[in-house]
Design a protein around this motif. Structure first.
Motif, PDB file in Angstrom:
ATOM      1  N   LYS A 480       0.816  -1.216   0.000  1.00 56.47           N
ATOM      2  CA  LYS A 480       0.000   0.000   0.000  1.00 56.47           C
ATOM      3  C   LYS A 480       0.851   1.268   0.000  1.00 56.47           C
ATOM      4  O   LYS A 480       0.495   2.253  -0.650  1.00 56.47           O
ATOM      5  CB  LYS A 480      -0.926  -0.003   1.224  1.00 56.47           C
ATOM      6  CG  LYS A 480      -1.966  -1.108   1.210  1.00 56.47           C
ATOM      7  CD  LYS A 480      -2.908  -0.998   2.403  1.00 56.47           C
ATOM      8  CE  LYS A 480      -2.160  -1.288   3.702  1.00 56.47           C
ATOM      9  NZ  LYS A 480      -3.071  -1.229   4.872  1.00 56.47           N
ATOM     10  N   ASN A 481       1.960   1.269   0.731  1.00 54.66           N
ATOM     11  CA  ASN A 481       2.783   2.477   0.833  1.00 54.66           C
ATOM     12  C   ASN A 481       3.756   2.628  -0.334  1.00 54.66           C
ATOM     13  O   ASN A 481       4.600   3.516  -0.337  1.00 54.66           O
ATOM     14  CB  ASN A 481       3.547   2.497   2.156  1.00 54.66           C
ATOM     15  CG  ASN A 481       4.491   1.313   2.304  1.00 54.66           C
ATOM     16  OD1 ASN A 481       4.306   0.295   1.644  1.00 54.66           O
ATOM     17  ND2 ASN A 481       5.485   1.445   3.162  1.00 54.66           N
ATOM     18  N   LEU A 482       3.640   1.763  -1.323  1.00 56.26           N
ATOM     19  CA  LEU A 482       4.484   1.851  -2.527  1.00 56.26           C
ATOM     20  C   LEU A 482       3.615   1.979  -3.780  1.00 56.26           C
ATOM     21  O   LEU A 482       3.913   1.398  -4.829  1.00 56.26           O
ATOM     22  CB  LEU A 482       5.398   0.621  -2.637  1.00 56.26           C
ATOM     23  CG  LEU A 482       6.397   0.418  -1.487  1.00 56.26           C
ATOM     24  CD1 LEU A 482       7.121  -0.906  -1.656  1.00 56.26           C
ATOM     25  CD2 LEU A 482       7.396   1.568  -1.449  1.00 56.26           C
ATOM     26  N   ALA A 514      12.119 -12.831  -2.747  1.00 56.35           N
ATOM     27  CA  ALA A 514      13.287 -11.949  -2.710  1.00 56.35           C
ATOM     28  C   ALA A 514      12.940 -10.611  -2.071  1.00 56.35           C
ATOM     29  O   ALA A 514      13.727 -10.057  -1.280  1.00 56.35           O
ATOM     30  CB  ALA A 514      13.825 -11.740  -4.119  1.00 56.35           C
ATOM     31  N   VAL A 515      11.765 -10.075  -2.402  1.00 58.43           N
ATOM     32  CA  VAL A 515      11.341  -8.793  -1.826  1.00 58.43           C
ATOM     33  C   VAL A 515      11.121  -8.940  -0.324  1.00 58.43           C
ATOM     34  O   VAL A 515      11.494  -8.055   0.466  1.00 58.43           O
ATOM     35  CB  VAL A 515      10.058  -8.296  -2.521  1.00 58.43           C
ATOM     36  CG1 VAL A 515       9.527  -7.041  -1.830  1.00 58.43           C
ATOM     37  CG2 VAL A 515      10.328  -8.008  -3.994  1.00 58.43           C
ATOM     38  N   LYS A 516      10.556 -10.075   0.087  1.00 57.17           N
ATOM     39  CA  LYS A 516      10.309 -10.290   1.521  1.00 57.17           C
ATOM     40  C   LYS A 516      11.611 -10.509   2.293  1.00 57.17           C
ATOM     41  O   LYS A 516      11.738 -10.085   3.447  1.00 57.17           O
ATOM     42  CB  LYS A 516       9.363 -11.473   1.696  1.00 57.17           C
ATOM     43  CG  LYS A 516       7.945 -11.152   1.208  1.00 57.17           C
ATOM     44  CD  LYS A 516       7.080 -12.385   1.045  1.00 57.17           C
ATOM     45  CE  LYS A 516       5.739 -12.006   0.412  1.00 57.17           C
ATOM     46  NZ  LYS A 516       4.918 -13.166   0.042  1.00 57.17           N
ATOM     47  N   VAL A 517      12.559 -11.168   1.648  1.00 56.22           N
ATOM     48  CA  VAL A 517      13.875 -11.341   2.274  1.00 56.22           C
ATOM     49  C   VAL A 517      14.547  -9.979   2.439  1.00 56.22           C
ATOM     50  O   VAL A 517      15.144  -9.680   3.484  1.00 56.22           O
ATOM     51  CB  VAL A 517      14.762 -12.293   1.436  1.00 56.22           C
ATOM     52  CG1 VAL A 517      16.192 -12.314   1.995  1.00 56.22           C
ATOM     53  CG2 VAL A 517      14.189 -13.699   1.427  1.00 56.22           C
ATOM     54  N   PRO A 543      12.439  -1.003  -2.505  1.00 51.77           N
ATOM     55  CA  PRO A 543      12.227  -2.455  -2.445  1.00 51.77           C
ATOM     56  C   PRO A 543      12.530  -3.168  -3.765  1.00 51.77           C
ATOM     57  O   PRO A 543      12.870  -4.358  -3.765  1.00 51.77           O
ATOM     58  CB  PRO A 543      10.741  -2.576  -2.092  1.00 51.77           C
ATOM     59  CG  PRO A 543      10.416  -1.302  -1.400  1.00 51.77           C
ATOM     60  CD  PRO A 543      11.237  -0.257  -2.076  1.00 51.77           C
ATOM     61  N   SER A 544      12.409  -2.439  -4.886  1.00 56.40           N
ATOM     62  CA  SER A 544      12.696  -3.057  -6.187  1.00 56.40           C
ATOM     63  C   SER A 544      14.166  -3.441  -6.317  1.00 56.40           C
ATOM     64  O   SER A 544      14.542  -4.166  -7.247  1.00 56.40           O
ATOM     65  CB  SER A 544      12.307  -2.113  -7.324  1.00 56.40           C
ATOM     66  OG  SER A 544      13.040  -0.898  -7.243  1.00 56.40           O
ATOM     67  N   LEU A 545      14.993  -2.973  -5.375  1.00 56.27           N
ATOM     68  CA  LEU A 545      16.406  -3.367  -5.370  1.00 56.27           C
ATOM     69  C   LEU A 545      16.529  -4.886  -5.325  1.00 56.27           C
ATOM     70  O   LEU A 545      17.447  -5.459  -5.925  1.00 56.27           O
ATOM     71  CB  LEU A 545      17.101  -2.748  -4.146  1.00 56.27           C
ATOM     72  CG  LEU A 545      18.577  -3.095  -3.938  1.00 56.27           C
ATOM     73  CD1 LEU A 545      19.429  -2.531  -5.076  1.00 56.27           C
ATOM     74  CD2 LEU A 545      19.068  -2.555  -2.587  1.00 56.27           C
TER      75      LEU A 545
END
Length: 748
Positions: A480-482, A514-517, A543-545
């Motif tokens: 939501k915040n992204l 990967a995003v959750k990690v 987070p897209s990193l």
């Protein structure tokens, strides 16, 4: 008084005229000697003769791979001349060389008699080797009969001076190192390497005679251009060797019957092995020379005769280029077929117009002040041109715009292989064709790295205390915040109820995990971890990193991965080992650039190798095992960016780290589909084909047979878990697979 005794007036006047003529000649020669027609070089000047010498570039296995020069010359010592070379030269050019002191008066009288009195144009020149050396050292600059006479006299004076300073061996040495063989090739060593791909000391009699024969007319007797004329001249040289008792008749007759065999090798800027590597070495040398000269030296990479000993493995580079060509030719064909007649480089006006306006021909016409319509009209004019293709080049009527469209379709590549222990570059492929694409995709390009960044995310997580058997849900989440950003996984498999261990998630490159990690490991921690591993590029604090949206150079990505097989310490790429002067004295040596502290713990190191081995054995890179049947110890990671714009593969072995990128220079064009553009299909084969070739060559056993260190029991225990597990019954019961979970992204 003597003239008065001559009674016959006609004889007296003739004698006066002859005497006057002789006086004029003496005055003319004297005027040349005292410098009225230009100053003659002094003995001091002739004592310190210097050559413009080409700088030579050598591979780590001592193969000459290139040169930097204004004049292609590599001087060598007299001791490196085979005896039959100097004999051939003396026999055909100056048979009384050892008997005169720079001027062969007997030869001069012969030429004068035949040329002036008998009008025989084939009488020859009469210049000695010493005079020819003088001519080469001080080339004639003016034409005309008077200036020719001045030059001839100057050369005689210089020849006498040379003979008073140097012995006969030194004269021959200077001459053979100085003389031109055409095609901007100077000196016997450069000519020998160019025409026969061997050093002067290894020349056979016919080969030496061929090169000596060229000196009469470097173009007319060029063995590559006029083989029959060159062979005839070669035989004439060997006949002269027989006449002067250097070889016997039987040997002469047998040698004359031999064929003319060349192994032509032109050290061209655009051609040869590793052109992108040689260009990067040149750039680094220019900076090094500038720093050296600022410190009081006088060096020039084009004229100082430097010898640059590089890290490149010649045999591996050749195999890598072969593998690249095999793969890229096939991939290009499939790429074009996937688009068919609707290819964007043919039909998309926006893409075509951008490509035109970014082209050099357009920019040059724009600078002249032409209007847009005039520029396009000029670029649309048809002319005969040759367009390069993987199969064969085609010559046809085409416009500059046709050419721009043609070259816009080609996939390109960047491939770098390092020794992880010291960062020495073993393979450097900056593109598919240096002639057409000067842009180096290793040193100049920054592209999104896709999933090849995920190992850094997972390394951070493990360093933060998150165990490899920690499970993460594969469920797609809308943050939501992204701005409702919702990363998803490729493929049609329903993963809503699945939970992956970190090992399984990395090996199968699961985006949602990967995003959750990353969320749990923390973005700042991950950025800091990347820096510890040698990445200096600005990384997005987003987070897209986790999905590899960071734009990083191939060289930096390779640096980061060396950490995994160098005890946690990263090694930056180095291209040059040491540089010597023309006499092989070392000017400077270059040390490996290795980080002082490890970027992670030994336990993390072992875990990450096991995770990346799983990628090769059962994950996204499994075709290494299944299709290419490679059994080597390999770890690695594939990568594919959004819209299939970039394909990546990182191959890691105990003794070699290889990074390959494939894509188009135009960021607006990607692969038609993921099946074609994924890293496992578009980038991995270049590495796999190279390793196949290396496996067949025992020279590479130290790489191909190397084994990873066995993990400790503690590490193996930490990895002992099921790859994945499903949600429990009640959790599945209350979860709607058709509705995304929504939450805020909260990074540690």
């Amino acid at each position: 008084m003597i003239l008065k005794k001559i009674k016959n007036p006609y004889l007296r006047y003739s004698a006066i005229a002859l005497l006057g003529f002789i006086c004029l000649i003496i005055l003319f020669i004297t005027s040349v000697y005292i410098g009225l027609w230009g100053k003659l070089p002094s003995k001091e000047e002739l004592t310190s003769l210097k050559y413009q010498q080409a700088s030579e570039v050598y591979s780590a296995d001592s193969v000459l791979i290139g040169k930097y020069y204004l004049l292609d010359r590599q001087p060598i010592a007299y001791e490196e001349f085979p005896k039959h070379l100097t004999e051939a030269l003396v026999a055909i050019e100056d048979e009384r060389f050892y008997d005169h002191s720079g001027i062969d008066y007997k030869s001069m009288l012969r030429v004068a008699f035949k040329s002036i009195l008998l009008r025989d144009k084939s009488s020859g020149g009469g210049s000695t080797i010493s005079q020819q050396l003088a001519k080469n050292l001080y080339p004639r600059t003016k034409s005309g009969k008077l200036n020719l006479a001045v030059s001839k006299i100057k050369e005689m004076f210089i020849a006498r001076k040379l003979e008073s300073i140097y012995n006969k061996e030194e004269i021959l040495s200077y001459y053979l190192n100085q003389v031109s063989f055409g095609d901007n090739t100077f000196g016997i060593e450069s000519a020998s390497l160019k025409f026969f791909n061997k050093h002067t000391k290894d020349l056979s009699i016919p080969e030496a005679a061929t090169l000596v024969g060229m000196l009469k007319a470097t173009y007319g007797y060029n063995p590559r251009v006029f083989p029959e004329k060159s062979k005839g001249r070669r035989n004439l040289v060997m006949q002269a060797m027989y006449t002067n008792n250097y070889i016997d008749e039987k040997l002469k007759d047998s040698l004359i019957k031999t064929s003319l065999k060349l192994e032509y090798r032109d050290f061209n800027y655009n051609d040869g092995v590793a052109p992108y590597f040689r260009e990067e070495v040149r750039k680094q040398l220019l900076k090094w020379v500038k720093d050296k000269n600022n410190a009081g030296n006088d060096l020039n990479i084009y004229t100082s005769g430097l010898k640059i000993y590089t890290t490149l493995d010649y045999k591996m580079q050749v195999l890598a280029e072969e593998a690249m060509q095999e793969h890229m030719k096939s991939l290009q064909s499939n790429f074009e077929k996937s688009y068919g007649k609707n290819a964007p480089w043919l039909t998309n006006k926006n893409i075509i117009n951008k490509a035109i306006k970014q082209s050099l021909p357009y920019k040059k016409l724009k600078e002249t002040g032409l209007a847009e319509a005039q520029i396009l009209d000029s670029l649309n004019k048809k002319k005969t041109m040759t367009l390069s293709n993987w199969d064969k080049d085609s010559t046809l009527q085409a416009s500059t715009i046709d050419s721009i469209k043609h070259y816009s379709k080609f996939l390109n590549i960047g491939s770098l292989a390092l020794d992880p222990e010291n960062g020495e570059v073993k393979v450097w492929i900056g593109g598919i064709d240096f002639k057409q694409y000067k842009y180096d995709h290793i040193s100049q390009s920054k592209r999104q790295v896709g999933s090849t960044f995920k190992p850094i995310v997972y390394t951070t997580a493990i360093e933060q205390g998150i165990g490899p058997c920690t499970y993460f849900s594969a469920e797609e989440v809308e943050y939501k915040n992204l701005k409702q950003w919702s990363p998803s996984n490729t493929g049609s498999k329903n993963e809503t109820y699945l939970n992956y261990s970190m090992k399984e998630a990395l090996s199968n490159s699961v985006n949602t995990v990967a995003v959750k990690v990353l969320e749990k490991a923390g973005i700042p921690n991950t950025i800091e971890q990347a820096k510890k591993m040698g990445i200096t590029a600005d990384l997005p604090n987003l987070p897209s990193l986790a999905l590899g949206t960071a734009e990083v150079k191939i060289s930096e990505l390779a640096t980061a991965y060396t950490s995994y097989v160098n005890s946690g310490k990263h090694s930056a790429p180095i291209l040059i080992k040491h540089i010597t002067n023309s006499k092989d004295s070392i000017i400077e040596s270059f040390k490996p650039i290795i980080s002082k502290e490890p970027a992670f713990s030994p336990e993390t190191n072992m875990i990450m190798i096991e995770l990346m081995k799983a990628t090769i054995n059962t994950g996204t890179a499994a075709r290494i095992r299944n299709s290419y049947k490679l059994t080597n110890d390999i770890a690695g990671k594939t990568g594919t960016t959004q819209n299939n714009k970039d394909a990546w593969f990182v191959g890691v072995t105990p003794k070699l780290v290889s990074v390959t990128w494939v894509g188009l220079d135009n960021h607006e064009i990607g692969f038609k589909n993921t099946a074609l553009g994924q890293g496992a299909n578009a980038a991995l084969p270049a590495f796999a084909l190279l390793l196949q070739k290396m496996n067949k060559n025992s020279d590479f056993d130290y790489i191909t047979k190397a084994k990873f260190k066995k993990p400790t029991d503690v590490v193996l225990s930490s990895l002992d878990c099921e790859p994945s597990k499903k949600d429990g019954f009640f959790k599945r019961l209350f979860k709607n697979p058709n509705k995304k979970k929504t939450k805020d992204f909260k990074s540690n």
